[in-house]
Structure formats: C-alpha cells, structure tokens
Write a protein that holds these residues in place. Structure first.
Motif, short mmCIF file in Angstrom:
data_model
loop_
_atom_site.label_atom_id
_atom_site.label_comp_id
_atom_site.label_asym_id
_atom_site.label_seq_id
_atom_site.Cartn_x
_atom_site.Cartn_y
_atom_site.Cartn_z
N ASP A 210 25.53 47.82 83.95
CA ASP A 210 24.99 47.17 85.13
C ASP A 210 23.96 48.08 85.79
OD1 ASP A 210 24.99 46.64 88.19
OD2 ASP A 210 25.92 44.83 87.36
N HIS A 212 22.28 47.82 88.63
CA HIS A 212 22.47 48.08 90.06
C HIS A 212 23.60 49.07 90.29
CE1 HIS A 212 19.56 45.14 91.57
NE2 HIS A 212 19.95 44.36 90.58
N GLU A 213 24.64 49.00 89.48
CA GLU A 213 25.72 49.98 89.59
C GLU A 213 25.21 51.37 89.23
OE1 GLU A 213 29.36 51.63 90.37
OE2 GLU A 213 28.61 49.62 90.86
N CYS A 215 22.15 52.45 89.63
CA CYS A 215 21.33 52.90 90.76
C CYS A 215 22.22 53.41 91.89
CB CYS A 215 20.45 51.76 91.26
SG CYS A 215 19.26 52.23 92.54
N THR A 216 23.32 52.71 92.14
CA THR A 216 24.26 53.16 93.18
C THR A 216 24.83 54.52 92.86
OG1 THR A 216 24.85 50.87 93.73
CG2 THR A 216 26.41 52.60 94.36
N LEU A 262 13.87 50.43 90.21
CA LEU A 262 14.98 50.90 91.03
C LEU A 262 15.13 52.42 91.02
CD1 LEU A 262 17.75 48.25 90.22
CD2 LEU A 262 16.48 48.52 92.36
#
Length: 411
Positions: A210, A212-213, A215-216, A262
């Motif tokens: 994932d 976005h995960e 990036c987090t 990102l």
C-alpha cells in the motif's frame, strides 16, 4: 564500487557511440548466425497479420495466422519466437490482453531470472549502474532508504550494502513495494538481514503493498529523526521484470508516478527494455512498430543465447525462453506494442513531462558509471557494448540498444 571524484578523467573517448571491441578479459567464441527476418516468409506473415489486426480486419488476420501455423515447426530459434508473437496477436484479436497460456509459475520465473543474472550482463548492468548512482547521490547523507518495485532475491542490494558498510556510519533501509508481476523471492529479508549483521551495517527491511501506508511509515520515521527531509529516499523501478500486458503496465506507471508524488525522492532509477523506453521516439506505422519488435526480441534472444552457449547451460536458455522472453513477447503484442512507452499506449514524452511536473529532471550519468558499464560489457562475449547520453546508459548487442537505465533527480 566506490564513489570516485572527477571520474571523467578515466574516460579518453566520446562514449556517445562507444562499443567495446578489445579482446582483453573476454571469453571469445564463434557466434551463432544472427536470426534473419528481413527475407523470412514467416516474418512477412507475422507483419501482415499484425497490420490486419490493427486494421480490425479479422478475416484477413485469421488467414495470416492460419498460414503461420502451417509453417511453424518450433525447430529454430525464430520459429519459437514466432510462436509467442503469433500467440500475442491471437490474444489481441480476441480482445484479451493476457498471457495466461504461457504465464510462468513464480518459482520457475525466478529461477530463469537468476540464470540470466548469472551468465549474462543484463541484470549486472542494471544493478551496477543503479548502485553506483545511489552511492553518488547519497554520499553526504547519513542514511539511505531504497524503495524497490522489483526486489526479487535481493542480490542487487548486497553489493550496495557492502559499499555502504565500507563508508561507515550509515544506515540502510529497503522497502519492497509489491506489485502485479513482481519477481519476489520468499526469503530476501532473512538473508539480507543476516548479511547486514555480518557487515555491521544497520539495516531494516519492509514489504509494503500500500503506497499510502508506505508514505505514512516514511514520514513517521522522519519525525523520529527530527527531519522532514526526503533527501535519502531512492526509488528503483525495473520494468523489464514485469508483465507487458496493458493492465500491468498502466498499473505500474500509476504506482510509480504516485510514489514519486508522495515520497518526493532524491533519485529515481528506471530500468527498461529499449523497445518500451520512456521518451523514445516511436514509429507511427504498425508495420514498422511490429517489425522493430521482431528485430528487438530476436537481438535479445541472440545475445542471451551467446551467453548460455557451452558449459551445459543450453537447457537453461529454453527455460528463459519459456518463462521470461516468451511471456514478455506475448504480453507486449497482446497489449498492442505501445509506441515507445511502458505505459500501455501513453506517449513516453508524456511520462517524462509528468516527472518534470513532479519536480524531477534527468540526472547526468557519471563518467565513472559509464566506464564501469563498459568494463562489465567487456567481460562477456564479443557483441555486447554500451552507449550513453546525458542521463541514460544502454546495454547493446551489435550496436542495437536492448536495455537501458535512466536517472532522474530532484530539481
């Protein structure tokens, strides 16, 4: 593989059209006769079939495919390659851009890839070029974080880890970004961790599907270090190991651009088949595009066969045909042989423009990196060479570029 300052002094000639021809440090044996297609009736039939498919003339396309079947015997190398081209055309006729009939089992595909890595310069060329660029881009960074789209068995990163350990004081993080078509060994994390421990190199390995995960996680890590800088993040994307269906290619492109947007990496390394290279000037006529694909894959096959000849490796070449080269041909033809782009028909210049819009520009390939690539090509059979422009290195066979590595850095 050290970062060498002013490495251009090592280079005594203009590499823009260079090709190593010396015999030193090279195993030299007689080459096979090249695959000849210009006068081949089989090649002509395939070209005619491709034109009919593109024109949506299914009656004529079916007639051409029937003629192809009538003369195919799979005895010669060109016969075997032609089977994959014909299969791809049939998939395109049916509107099914898939390669299920020849899709490799993951274990077989990885084994074939490892054989290519062992006996040919293709994988080493990409790995050495990428690693040298990473060393040069991160020479002043306290840590290095690579996001890899195709981690495979992880062997590329053991070499980089050795170089980072010699520099001392750095940490290395590796994130395997899993995607459709990814070659992924079962245990790279374990052996890479053990290798890092033996070097005394601080190391962390993650698998992430994932974006976005991911990036987090990276932002959380930056906050722990008290820094918002993304200067040490490197994105490595090897398109050559991925399926060539339009779905896979489009998905990969979206993921790559999303990752760049990102993570805002310091460096992006893109390894591609020359036939699908970003920014490559495409042919516009379907016959020219298909004919170029025939020539490209024939050259790839010929160059690989030269490496597998002798030493009991001949059976390995058949496995490479079945598990890597054949499915790549089928997928490319079924997807419509996009005009010089990895992106399922999108123009390569659009991708380069997208990179520019995300704050990336073409990064100059260092003189040391060029010299290293030429030296590697010289260790293999006569016929391999290297050409380069400002931001790209290409491995060639008889002056035909086959695979290239391009560098993109933050503006």
């Amino acid at each position: 593989m050290e970062v060498v300052q002013d490495a251009d002094v090592l280079l005594q000639d203009d590499f823009s059209g260079a090709k190593i021809m010396e015999d030193g440090n090279r195993v030299v044996e007689a080459q096979e006769e090249p695959l000849v297609m210009e006068e081949s009736s089989l090649g002509d039939l395939l070209l005619a079939g491709a034109s009919a498919v593109e024109a949506r003339d299914l009656i004529r396309a079916s007639a051409m495919m029937a003629k192809v079947d009538g003369i195919l015997h799979e005895r010669s190398s060109f016969d075997r390659l032609s089977c994959y081209f014909a299969s791809g055309l049939r998939s395109r006729m049916a509107g099914a851009c898939t390669t299920e009939c020849h899709r490799a089992a993951p274990a077989n595909r990885l084994a074939a890839y490892q054989m290519v890595q062992e006996v040919s310069p293709f994988v080493k060329f990409a790995h050495f070029t990428a690693n040298q660029a990473i060393l040069e881009a991160t020479v002043d960074d306290p840590d290095v974080h690579v996001v890899d789209f195709n981690v495979g068995d992880g062997v590329q990163w053991s070499s980089l880890m050795s170089d980072l350990a010699r520099e001392g004081g750095k940490t290395f993080s590796l994130t395997a970004l899993t995607t459709a078509g990814t070659l992924h060994a079962a245990t790279p994390a374990r052996w890479l961790s053990e290798f890092a421990e033996s070097l005394g190199l601080p190391f962390r390995y993650d698998d992430e599907a994932d974006l976005h995960e991911l990036c987090t996680k990276i932002n959380r890590s930056r906050r722990r270090r008290g820094s918002s800088s993304s200067s040490s993040v490197i994105v490595s994307c090897d398109v050559t190991t991925m399926s060539r269906t339009s779905t896979d290619a489009s998905r990969m492109l979206r993921l790559l651009l999303g990752t760049v947007e990102l993570l805002q990496p310091k460096l992006v390394i893109l390894t591609e088949d020359e036939l699908f290279r970003v920014g490559r000037e495409p042919s516009r006529h379907v016959g020219a595009i298909f004919g170029e694909a025939l020539q490209h894959f024939a050259a790839v096959h010929e160059s690989l066969a030269s490496c597998f000849r002798g030493g009991g490796y001949e059976a390995g070449m058949r496995l490479v045909e079945q598990e890597i080269l054949g499915p790549r041909i089928e997928g490319a033809v079924a997807a419509g042989l996009p005009n010089g782009s990895m992106a399922g028909g999108a123009d390569g210049d659009d991708v380069a423009f997208a990179f520019s819009g995300l704050g990336l520009r073409a990064r100059r390939v260092s003189g040391f990196n060029v010299a290293q690539a030429k030296m590697l090509a010289g260790l293999f059979r006569r016929g391999f060479g290297v050409v380069h422009d400002k931001s790209r290195l290409a491995l060639c066979w008889n002056d035909r570029p086959l695979t290239s590595v391009s560098l993109w850095s933050a503006a």
